[in-house]
Write an enzyme that holds these catalytic residues in place. Structure first.
Site, PDB file in Angstrom:
ATOM      1  N   GLU A   1      -1.656   0.145   1.770  1.00 60.98           N
ATOM      2  CA  GLU A   1      -1.019   1.342   2.320  1.00 60.98           C
ATOM      3  C   GLU A   1      -2.033   2.424   2.714  1.00 60.98           C
ATOM      4  O   GLU A   1      -1.755   3.224   3.604  1.00 60.98           O
ATOM      5  CB  GLU A   1       0.014   1.899   1.325  1.00 60.98           C
ATOM      6  CG  GLU A   1       1.230   0.979   1.204  1.00 60.98           C
ATOM      7  CD  GLU A   1       2.217   1.424   0.140  1.00 60.98           C
ATOM      8  OE1 GLU A   1       3.428   1.362   0.387  1.00 60.98           O
ATOM      9  OE2 GLU A   1       1.788   1.809  -0.970  1.00 60.98           O
TER      10      GLU A   1
ATOM     11  N   ASP B   1      10.859  -4.412   5.173  1.00 63.29           N
ATOM     12  CA  ASP B   1      11.835  -5.462   4.821  1.00 63.29           C
ATOM     13  C   ASP B   1      13.207  -4.814   4.677  1.00 63.29           C
ATOM     14  O   ASP B   1      13.330  -3.592   4.714  1.00 63.29           O
ATOM     15  CB  ASP B   1      11.443  -6.171   3.509  1.00 63.29           C
ATOM     16  CG  ASP B   1      11.422  -5.225   2.325  1.00 63.29           C
ATOM     17  OD1 ASP B   1      10.339  -4.749   1.978  1.00 63.29           O
ATOM     18  OD2 ASP B   1      12.503  -4.933   1.782  1.00 63.29           O
TER      19      ASP B   1
HETATM   20  N1  ADE Z   1       8.909  -1.422  -0.953  1.00 65.13           N
HETATM   21  C1  ADE Z   1       9.012  -2.127   0.175  1.00 65.13           C
HETATM   22  N2  ADE Z   1      10.079  -2.938   0.144  1.00 65.13           N
HETATM   23  C2  ADE Z   1      10.680  -2.733  -1.044  1.00 65.13           C
HETATM   24  C3  ADE Z   1      11.817  -3.281  -1.678  1.00 65.13           C
HETATM   25  N3  ADE Z   1      12.557  -4.216  -1.070  1.00 65.13           N
HETATM   26  N4  ADE Z   1      12.130  -2.852  -2.913  1.00 65.13           N
HETATM   27  C4  ADE Z   1      11.373  -1.914  -3.532  1.00 65.13           C
HETATM   28  N5  ADE Z   1      10.284  -1.370  -2.981  1.00 65.13           N
HETATM   29  C5  ADE Z   1       9.925  -1.767  -1.749  1.00 65.13           C
END
Ligand code: ADE
Length: 242
Positions: A12, A205
């Protein structure tokens, strides 16, 4: 002005570190020193007229709270910008989209057995508000760059969510737009110490059954998207100071 730039994982903040080493911003970033403190590495640098302290906390709320506290109390940062990735909770957010937190909450904080609402402990707040001024600056950057910056509620917890049912529960309970694992911890620390803060996340995601696969696939790209935006915000912050 001394500004903390923080992420949770190396990926990041790597776009910033790359700028220190060999990126197009090298001529502006004058690297001072790497300092090891409280089991973490802090990179002190100068970006034009701004003093920067850059660090990644390691994943999770406790690590994030520790790093944010050290950046403020030990390194003397007067503002904190968080850059990173998140899972989308609303179907409006797609991979690569940017979301700026207006408010942050802890979805895994639960003393409901004592009659309190989810995300609440006595003397605390369910939602911590981000700096309005920094949200304003972010809007100006988005306008300049023609980026569709979404503002919304970010829910934080010490769980990677890859489960549609849990994600929908978080969406319903907290009216959340995105989830991650550090933002609200940083928000609580900055709020308590009266430090303006801004949490920016690029979606990598959809917190569903494909989340781990998508995370690995898109974490680098989404981190770059978020970091580039934060770099542009630094320019605006500097211009405001001048
Ligand atoms: N950071 C990025 N994707 C995530 C997820 N699905 N759950 C928790 N933190 C995240």
């Amino acid at each position: 002005m001394k500004i903390a730039i923080m992420g949770a994982m190396l990926e990041e903040v790597d776009p910033f570190l790359a700028s220190y080493e060999h990126g197009p911003l090298l001529k502006y970033f004058k690297k001072h020193s790497d300092v090891e403190y409280a089991d973490n590495l802090y990179h002190e640098a100068k970006y034009k007229d701004l003093d920067i302290v850059l660090s990644y906390s390691k994943i999770g709320k406790v690590n994030a709270a520790l790093t944010a506290s050290m950046m403020i109390e030990h390194f003397g940062c007067e503002m904190l910008l968080f850059t990173g990735v998140a899972g989308a909770v609303t179907s409006e957010l797609k991979i690569g989209d940017l979301v700026a937190a207006t408010q942050l909450c802890q979805h895994d904080l639960d003393i409901t057995d004592f009659g309190h609402p989810y995300g609440y402990v006595p003397k605390g707040k369910i939602y911590v508000e981000s700096s309005r001024e920094l949200l304003h600056i972010a809007k100006a950057v988005a306008n300049d760059k023609g980026i569709n910056l979404k503002k919304g509620i970010i829910a934080t917890g010490d769980q990677f969510i890859a489960d549609s049912e849990r994600k929908e529960w978080i969406a319903r309970t907290f009216d959340a737009d995105a989830i991650e694992m550090e933002g609200a911890a940083v928000a609580v620390v900055c709020d308590a110490l009266d430090i303006p803060f801004f949490v920016l996340r690029a979606i990598c995601d959809a917190a569903d059954i494909d989340a781990t696969f998508d995370f690995d696939k898109f974490v680098k790209h989404s981190s770059q998207v978020s970091s580039s935006f934060i770099m542009a915000m630094l320019e605006k912050i500097m211009a405001k100071q001048a």
